[in-house]
Design a protein around this motif. Structure first.
Motif, PDB file in Angstrom:
ATOM      1  N   VAL A   1      54.227 -31.600 -40.700  1.00 41.24           N
ATOM      2  CA  VAL A   1      55.380 -31.579 -41.598  1.00 41.24           C
ATOM      3  C   VAL A   1      56.298 -32.767 -41.309  1.00 41.24           C
ATOM      4  O   VAL A   1      56.823 -33.392 -42.231  1.00 41.24           O
ATOM      5  N   TYR A   2      56.469 -33.107 -40.031  1.00 42.17           N
ATOM      6  CA  TYR A   2      57.268 -34.288 -39.686  1.00 42.17           C
ATOM      7  C   TYR A   2      56.641 -35.568 -40.244  1.00 42.17           C
ATOM      8  O   TYR A   2      57.343 -36.449 -40.726  1.00 42.17           O
TER       9      TYR A   2
ATOM     10  N   MET B   1      62.338 -30.846 -45.548  1.00 37.82           N
ATOM     11  CA  MET B   1      61.100 -30.894 -44.764  1.00 37.82           C
ATOM     12  C   MET B   1      61.400 -31.090 -43.279  1.00 37.82           C
ATOM     13  O   MET B   1      60.732 -30.498 -42.427  1.00 37.82           O
ATOM     14  N   PHE B   2      62.394 -31.936 -42.967  1.00 38.76           N
ATOM     15  CA  PHE B   2      62.779 -32.096 -41.566  1.00 38.76           C
ATOM     16  C   PHE B   2      63.306 -30.777 -41.001  1.00 38.76           C
ATOM     17  O   PHE B   2      62.984 -30.405 -39.864  1.00 38.76           O
TER      18      PHE B   2
ATOM     19  N   TYR C   1      62.507 -27.778 -42.078  1.00 40.32           N
ATOM     20  CA  TYR C   1      61.366 -26.860 -41.999  1.00 40.32           C
ATOM     21  C   TYR C   1      60.508 -27.175 -40.773  1.00 40.32           C
ATOM     22  O   TYR C   1      60.050 -26.262 -40.074  1.00 40.32           O
ATOM     23  N   ALA C   2      60.306 -28.452 -40.497  1.00 37.87           N
ATOM     24  CA  ALA C   2      59.526 -28.835 -39.320  1.00 37.87           C
ATOM     25  C   ALA C   2      60.213 -28.346 -38.048  1.00 37.87           C
ATOM     26  O   ALA C   2      59.551 -27.876 -37.115  1.00 37.87           O
TER      27      ALA C   2
ATOM     28  N   LEU D   1      59.517 -24.698 -37.742  1.00 40.54           N
ATOM     29  CA  LEU D   1      58.145 -24.476 -37.268  1.00 40.54           C
ATOM     30  C   LEU D   1      58.028 -24.762 -35.779  1.00 40.54           C
ATOM     31  O   LEU D   1      57.315 -24.061 -35.054  1.00 40.54           O
ATOM     32  N   ALA D   2      58.716 -25.806 -35.325  1.00 42.61           N
ATOM     33  CA  ALA D   2      58.673 -26.149 -33.902  1.00 42.61           C
ATOM     34  C   ALA D   2      59.290 -25.032 -33.060  1.00 42.61           C
ATOM     35  O   ALA D   2      58.753 -24.669 -32.003  1.00 42.61           O
TER      36      ALA D   2
ATOM     37  N   GLU E   1      51.829 -27.092 -36.147  1.00 46.25           N
ATOM     38  CA  GLU E   1      51.947 -27.475 -37.553  1.00 46.25           C
ATOM     39  C   GLU E   1      53.167 -28.340 -37.839  1.00 46.25           C
ATOM     40  O   GLU E   1      53.187 -29.078 -38.815  1.00 46.25           O
ATOM     41  N   TYR E   2      54.163 -28.263 -36.979  1.00 40.69           N
ATOM     42  CA  TYR E   2      55.377 -29.023 -37.274  1.00 40.69           C
ATOM     43  C   TYR E   2      55.144 -30.530 -37.219  1.00 40.69           C
ATOM     44  O   TYR E   2      55.831 -31.286 -37.888  1.00 40.69           O
ATOM     45  N   TYR E   3      54.158 -30.984 -36.442  1.00 42.92           N
ATOM     46  CA  TYR E   3      53.848 -32.417 -36.427  1.00 42.92           C
ATOM     47  C   TYR E   3      53.445 -32.907 -37.809  1.00 42.92           C
ATOM     48  O   TYR E   3      53.861 -33.963 -38.253  1.00 42.92           O
TER      49      TYR E   3
END
Length: 161
Positions: A134-135, A109-110, A112-113, A116-117, A130-132
């Motif tokens: 996921v973080y 997940m980290f 993936y975030a 996304l960032a 969206e990455y916020y």
């Protein structure tokens, strides 16, 4: 481990409060949206996105609390009938397997975030990054993994004493 357990319990309590506030926010936003749609034919712009984000926060931040309360799903019917000397190592094995899985989920997940960032992915209506989200969810899983690790350490300390 007690020096780690204190901050972990404080973190869990703060996360539990944030999860509860998120649930209240979800209910308030949904209720307000339904009321405004019905009474004035005016929905709240981006309500679905906000409710979804609050849902992610609620789920992610409730994981450590659910672990401490032992409110997760378990096969109690079978395990309860086993003798204690079999049950304890089985619980350790289950905790280690869960820790392994949650560790992988957290790590991915980290990553993936971060992806996304880098790509600049935003939500459809409000255009929130969206990455916020996921973080935040990855952080919830990270604290859950720490809770599991604390249980493993506690098991071996109890055995050694």
């Amino acid at each position: 481990m007690e020096e780690v357990k204190g901050p972990l319990l404080i973190t869990e309590k703060i996360m539990r409060i944030i999860a509860a506030i998120s649930l209240v926010g979800m209910a308030a936003m949904t209720g307000a949206d339904v009321f405004l749609r019905g009474a004035f034919n005016t929905p709240i712009f981006g309500c679905e996105e906000i409710v979804a984000i609050l849902g992610v926060i609620a789920v992610g931040f409730a994981l450590p609390y659910a672990h401490y309360q032992k409110s997760h799903i378990g096969v109690e019917i079978l395990v309860r009938r086993l003798p204690r000397r079999v049950r304890e190592p089985l619980e350790l094995l289950t905790t280690l397997a869960t820790l392994f899985l949650v560790g992988i989920i957290t790590w991915r997940m980290f990553l993936y975030a971060g992806t996304l960032a880098e790509s600049g992915e935003v939500s459809m209506n409000l255009e929130l990054p969206e990455y916020y989200v996921v973080y935040v969810l990855a952080f919830g899983f990270f604290v859950y993994a720490l809770c599991l690790l604390a249980d493993v350490v506690k098991f071996f300390r109890k055995r050694g004493a």
